[in-house]
Design an enzyme around this catalytic site. Structure first.
Site, mmCIF file in Angstrom:
data_model
loop_
_atom_site.group_PDB
_atom_site.id
_atom_site.type_symbol
_atom_site.label_atom_id
_atom_site.label_comp_id
_atom_site.label_asym_id
_atom_site.label_seq_id
_atom_site.Cartn_x
_atom_site.Cartn_y
_atom_site.Cartn_z
ATOM 1 N N GLY A 98 0.822 -1.202 0.000
ATOM 2 C CA GLY A 98 0.000 0.000 0.000
ATOM 3 C C GLY A 98 0.853 1.247 0.000
ATOM 4 O O GLY A 98 2.083 1.198 -0.064
ATOM 5 N N GLY A 100 2.844 3.541 1.433
ATOM 6 C CA GLY A 100 3.577 3.659 2.682
ATOM 7 C C GLY A 100 4.082 5.059 2.965
ATOM 8 O O GLY A 100 4.291 5.429 4.115
ATOM 9 N N ARG A 101 4.313 5.847 1.892
ATOM 10 C CA ARG A 101 4.778 7.227 2.059
ATOM 11 C C ARG A 101 3.897 8.210 1.300
ATOM 12 O O ARG A 101 4.215 9.395 1.239
ATOM 13 C CB ARG A 101 6.218 7.356 1.557
ATOM 14 C CG ARG A 101 7.249 6.840 2.525
ATOM 15 C CD ARG A 101 8.649 7.185 2.050
ATOM 16 N NE ARG A 101 8.986 6.501 0.820
ATOM 17 C CZ ARG A 101 9.735 7.007 -0.145
ATOM 18 N NH1 ARG A 101 10.185 8.250 -0.040
ATOM 19 N NH2 ARG A 101 10.024 6.315 -1.218
ATOM 20 N N LYS A 121 3.970 12.932 -1.010
ATOM 21 C CA LYS A 121 4.903 11.825 -0.790
ATOM 22 C C LYS A 121 5.920 12.266 0.251
ATOM 23 O O LYS A 121 6.647 13.233 0.051
ATOM 24 C CB LYS A 121 5.613 11.432 -2.082
ATOM 25 C CG LYS A 121 6.439 10.156 -1.952
ATOM 26 C CD LYS A 121 6.928 9.665 -3.308
ATOM 27 C CE LYS A 121 7.687 8.358 -3.159
ATOM 28 N NZ LYS A 121 8.178 7.863 -4.469
ATOM 29 N N ASP A 133 8.572 5.168 8.703
ATOM 30 C CA ASP A 133 8.014 6.398 9.268
ATOM 31 C C ASP A 133 7.200 7.211 8.276
ATOM 32 O O ASP A 133 6.621 8.240 8.636
ATOM 33 C CB ASP A 133 9.127 7.264 9.870
ATOM 34 C CG ASP A 133 10.202 7.648 8.853
ATOM 35 O OD1 ASP A 133 9.963 7.487 7.650
ATOM 36 O OD2 ASP A 133 11.284 8.092 9.284
ATOM 37 N N GLY A 134 7.160 6.788 7.022
ATOM 38 C CA GLY A 134 6.380 7.507 6.027
ATOM 39 C C GLY A 134 6.995 8.811 5.572
ATOM 40 O O GLY A 134 6.416 9.521 4.749
ATOM 41 N N ARG A 191 2.948 15.170 -5.877
ATOM 42 C CA ARG A 191 2.944 14.677 -7.248
ATOM 43 C C ARG A 191 1.507 14.531 -7.729
ATOM 44 O O ARG A 191 0.575 14.390 -6.928
ATOM 45 C CB ARG A 191 3.715 13.365 -7.369
ATOM 46 C CG ARG A 191 3.221 12.227 -6.504
ATOM 47 C CD ARG A 191 4.127 11.017 -6.642
ATOM 48 N NE ARG A 191 3.600 9.857 -5.933
ATOM 49 C CZ ARG A 191 4.176 8.659 -5.935
ATOM 50 N NH1 ARG A 191 5.291 8.473 -6.611
ATOM 51 N NH2 ARG A 191 3.641 7.656 -5.278
ATOM 52 N N ASP A 268 3.551 -3.680 -8.114
ATOM 53 C CA ASP A 268 2.923 -2.563 -7.405
ATOM 54 C C ASP A 268 3.465 -1.221 -7.875
ATOM 55 O O ASP A 268 2.936 -0.169 -7.486
ATOM 56 C CB ASP A 268 3.102 -2.708 -5.889
ATOM 57 C CG ASP A 268 4.551 -2.925 -5.489
ATOM 58 O OD1 ASP A 268 5.070 -4.012 -5.765
ATOM 59 O OD2 ASP A 268 5.170 -2.007 -4.908
ATOM 60 N N ASN A 269 4.502 -1.239 -8.723
ATOM 61 C CA ASN A 269 5.031 -0.002 -9.297
ATOM 62 C C ASN A 269 4.647 0.141 -10.765
ATOM 63 O O ASN A 269 5.269 0.929 -11.488
ATOM 64 C CB ASN A 269 6.557 0.036 -9.176
ATOM 65 C CG ASN A 269 7.021 0.207 -7.748
ATOM 66 O OD1 ASN A 269 6.284 0.693 -6.894
ATOM 67 N ND2 ASN A 269 8.243 -0.192 -7.468
#
Length: 513
Positions: A98, A100-101, A121, A133-134, A191, A268-269
């Site tokens: 998911g 994450g950042r 982001k 830590d995101g 973004r 996932d990318n």
């Protein structure tokens, strides 16, 4: 900025988790979780993309907008969220992943009707941060901001960057995963993209056997981003998958055209809209090498090496086909589309190479010519971009060594020069088979081959300067990347200096943010 016009159709459409809990956890049966950005007390703007802001309908920037750019003091109409997806990472099933950042604000409609999602982001942890830590650090944020815009101006489908800002925090990162963490300056990028939907969103719903949501997700994607599809029933999903395959193949060919290496082509990318997404350990090609991978995590297997990107994209599409199988029961159709992918990709790839060489048509004999060229490039360690620039400006009256020695990463001896001369002669004979004039041929080369690419050593220099409080390099690179088919700054049209060969962040990178 007109941030009050941001809307959120995605979270109105799909099941989600509204707990706002940032702690890592599984969130089965949902596609998103609401989460607020962390908030930062001392943000400072580094760069703002005014042209993009106006294009997507956000308007001009004022000082009061800085808080929004880092996720502070958001309007009441915005409910921020992170999406869940799954994926195959380096060929292995990774289960639920998911954002994450990344935290989504929603989407905005521009003056001409186009829609763009807005996403922070580096603005803090989400339920999908996997014990991280995101946050994001300056170096990765600068790289994403500049490279996404560079790709856009090169004419390649991509996410884009609206802003870059310091958070005022320091973030601990072990850049090379070697047990030497250091404090680095934190940063946030905003973004944008028509959509950030990935192969992994479909993989997650299929793996969890949430077929109703899978069905709705496919319908949502088609209705909003593939409006040219008018078929019904199973045929609608067949048409969707076929178009995703075509867009993906076209994107890979564009990467090869300019020498872009993504570095981490996990499913996932991969964007279902055929966009370049997630700028991590990427690199533009310096010396031509089919086995080059910029990602230290990808060693020694080199799964995502430059020459394997077409093959890997096909493998990733097989995983998407598996995810869509509940909607497309026709296995023979899926196999045929995927088997045809290679033929379409290679024909499109070779026609692209024709344009790089200034050929107006693809001939059956060109396969042998291209193979010979690849061997020459690798053996003589020729710079991918500079080689075509030299070829475009080749002058028979000028010594061959003088024209090409600064485009090679090795010393060109007499044997090398003889081989290069033979290739040039074969190239000139091939040009004679053109129907178009040499003038038109050169125009074709000029439109296809960039004069400027955003090399990693230039990014490294830029990041070092920003860390030192300077922005001149950032401003100069921004101007250069907006005009990649012109030579605004001759000093940028040179090969990577040898002093940067073994510096982390120039030749190789890790997945660390």
């Amino acid at each position: 900025m007109n941030i009050e016009n941001i809307i959120q159709p995605f979270i109105k459409k799909f099941p989600g988790d509204f707990s706002g809990n940032p702690m890592q956890r599984n969130t089965p049966k949902v596609l998103f979780s609401t989460i607020a950005p962390a908030g930062f007390d001392q943000p400072r703007l580094i760069a703002f993309n005014r042209k993009l802001s106006e294009e997507i309908g956000l308007g001009t920037f004022t000082e009061t907008d800085l808080n929004f750019l880092v996720g502070n003091q958001l309007p009441e109409n915005i409910k921020t969220y992170a999406t869940a997806y799954a994926g195959h990472q380096f060929g292995n099933w990774a289960g639920q992943l998911g954002d994450g950042r990344a935290i989504l604000a929603g989407e905005i409609t521009g003056d001409s009707g186009e829609r763009n999602e807005i996403q922070w982001k580096g603005a803090g942890a989400t339920p999908y941060s996997r014990h991280a830590d995101g946050r994001a650090v300056l170096r990765s944020s600068v790289r994403e901001y500049l490279m996404s815009e560079a790709m856009f101006h090169l004419g390649i489908p991509t996410t884009r960057a609206l802003s870059l800002a310091f958070t005022g925090e320091e973030v601990v990162r072990d850049m090379m995963y070697n047990g030497n963490p250091e404090l680095e300056k934190g940063a946030v990028v905003i973004r944008t993209a028509e959509s950030f939907l990935r192969f992994g969103h479909f993989e997650l719903m299929s793996a969890q056997q949430e077929y109703k949501t899978l069905h709705e997700l496919a319908d949502f994607t088609i209705e909003n981003y593939y409006k040219e599809i008018t078929s019904e029933g199973e045929q609608k999903y067949k048409d969707f998958f076929e178009k995703v395959c075509r867009r993906t193949a076209d994107l890979m060919v564009e990467w090869y055209r300019v020498g872009f290496v993504h570095g981490v082509m996990n499913t996932d990318n991969m964007s279902v809209l055929g966009l370049t997404i997630d700028y991590g350990p990427y690199s533009m090609m310096d010396e031509y090498d089919l086995n080059f991978t910029p990602n230290t995590t990808d060693l020694p297997g080199r799964r995502y090496a430059f020459g394997k990107q077409g093959q890997v994209s096909q493998w990733n599409l097989w995983q998407l086909a598996n995810a869509l199988h509940p909607l497309i029961k026709d296995e023979k159709f899926l196999e045929e589309i995927l088997n045809d992918y290679g033929s379409y990709f290679w024909e499109t790839h070779d026609r692209m190479l024709c344009r790089k060489f200034g050929f107006d048509q693809l001939l059956t004999s060109d396969e042998k010519f291209f193979t010979s060229w690849q061997g020459l490039m690798q053996d003589l360690q020729l710079d991918y971009t500079l080689f075509f620039n030299r070829l475009e400006n080749y002058d028979e009256s000028t010594e061959l060594k003088k024209q090409f020695e600064n485009a090679s990463y090795t010393f060109l001896n007499d044997e090398d020069l003889t081989r290069l001369q033979e290739f040039i002669e074969n190239y000139q004979h091939r040009l004679e088979k053109n129907i178009i004039s040499r003038e038109k041929s050169l125009e074709l080369m000029a439109r296809t081959n960039p004069k400027f690419i955003l090399r990693n050593y230039l990014l490294y220099q830029c990041i070092e300067e920003i860390n030192a409080g300077k922005t001149e390099m950032l401003e100069k690179l921004t101007r250069a990347l907006e005009h990649p088919y012109q030579e605004l700054y001759p000093e940028f049209s040179s090969k990577r200096p040898s002093g940067y060969d073994d510096i982390s962040g120039c030749s190789t990178l890790s997945c660390s943010s």
